[in-house]
Design a protein around this motif. Sequence first.
Motif, PDB file in Angstrom:
ATOM      1  N   GLY A 136       0.792  -1.233   0.000  1.00 46.69           N
ATOM      2  CA  GLY A 136       0.000   0.000   0.000  1.00 46.69           C
ATOM      3  C   GLY A 136       0.815   1.269   0.000  1.00 46.69           C
ATOM      4  N   ALA A 137       2.127   1.170  -0.070  1.00 48.83           N
ATOM      5  CA  ALA A 137       2.992   2.362  -0.015  1.00 48.83           C
ATOM      6  C   ALA A 137       4.051   2.263  -1.109  1.00 48.83           C
ATOM      7  CB  ALA A 137       3.642   2.465   1.367  1.00 48.83           C
ATOM      8  N   ARG A 138       3.631   2.508  -2.347  1.00 50.24           N
ATOM      9  CA  ARG A 138       4.533   2.353  -3.489  1.00 50.24           C
ATOM     10  C   ARG A 138       4.506   3.611  -4.351  1.00 50.24           C
ATOM     11  NH1 ARG A 138       1.989  -0.133  -6.717  1.00 50.24           N
ATOM     12  NH2 ARG A 138       0.025  -0.228  -5.563  1.00 50.24           N
ATOM     13  N   GLY A 139       5.556   3.759  -5.133  1.00 51.05           N
ATOM     14  CA  GLY A 139       5.603   4.880  -6.057  1.00 51.05           C
ATOM     15  C   GLY A 139       5.604   4.449  -7.506  1.00 51.05           C
ATOM     16  N   ARG A 140       5.407   3.149  -7.764  1.00 53.16           N
ATOM     17  CA  ARG A 140       5.398   2.649  -9.134  1.00 53.16           C
ATOM     18  C   ARG A 140       4.396   1.502  -9.236  1.00 53.16           C
ATOM     19  NH1 ARG A 140      11.447  -0.151  -9.462  1.00 53.16           N
ATOM     20  NH2 ARG A 140      11.313  -1.388  -7.539  1.00 53.16           N
TER      21      ARG A 140
END
Length: 398
Positions: free
Chosen positions: A216-220
């Motif tokens: 739940g904590a991604r940048g891609r």
Amino acid sequence: MRLLFCSRPAYGHLYPMMPLALAAREAGHEVVFATTGRFVEMLPAVGFAAVDAGITMEAARAQLDGADWFSRFGRQDGRPDLAVAARFFIEVLGTRSAADLAPRLDELAPDVVVYEQGEFGAAVAAGAAGIPAVCHAISPRALIPALEPASRRHLARLWERHGVRSPALDVFTGDAYVDIVPDSLQLASFLDDAARITVRPTPWAEPGAALPAWVGARGRPLVYLTLGTVVGQAGNLAPAIEALGRLDADVLVALGSATDDGLRGRAGNVHVVPFVDQRGVLPHADLVVHHGGSGTMLGALAHARRQLLLPKGADQFFNADALRNAGMATVLEPGVASADAIEAAARAALDTPVPARVLTARDEIAAMPPPAAALDAVLDRVAGRSARAPLVQPSLTG
């Protein structure tokens, strides 16, 4: 009422039935499962009595000429040999489960037997005893016209073992057919069948199934890879892991029953776990790469996810055909599923908007009746067909 749910001991056969069983229990009905293997212990842990009946897939494979499962089932193009499949599911698995269940039906006293699509032995045992038998779908109906001709002599032999020469029950449909497949993927000729009762496919996971916190904590983008619990072996997973590791994406791999032996040296963006809460993963996934199992296929559709299918056996090719023909997914069959081909297909899928037909399927699934409503329809359909003696109460594990 008293309901006996019968399933082959495999995740993809048992899990689709759980929402209907839970709905039955919540409505105050008595529910017992008949299966074998690890599920005889798992089911009591989630509050269901379980009867040990049938044999495991592994034991059945050993009986099938002692041959390797996939080399024996697969044709040269990788698709299953339906003559061998019919023998396996009816002569080997079905014969044993029918033999185990038939003498216990008076003791169990079910008003209704609910059997999953591949549990032919339970259907025959119920039909021979005059108990209403309800077939619970696990995949689209397109498999049935292909499998039925190869099954006739095996089914006739199984019915005759239980004293029936002219069965009234069609084991492929049952007295009612609980269908988890939306209209856009179902066989057109079956849509208006009088036996068909639709139910929304509802994912289920055993207690303790987890979702990695980083999901739940991604940048891609997130790519979710699973080949299920039967074909998810290291040798099958390796090309896909290599391919997806080349993407600018986070890749979550669920091993299932496989181990990570042979998967060393994978890229740093590839995260491997034994099992995962698929219900929690799918809402986050930008692309789902999988074998074509019905649970993953329908779960991805319910969330309108892009799909890349790598079918390996069983009903997976039929599921893949249904999605590909409907314009809902990309499919790479075994002969062309190299790492380079998987990489190219995954890149193309991530760069392409979700197909409009996937959005339509998502809306169809959302509009399907929930399990409680489907249960009411099933029980209305078979009401008055059976009056059984009281159920022997659970310690039903032997």
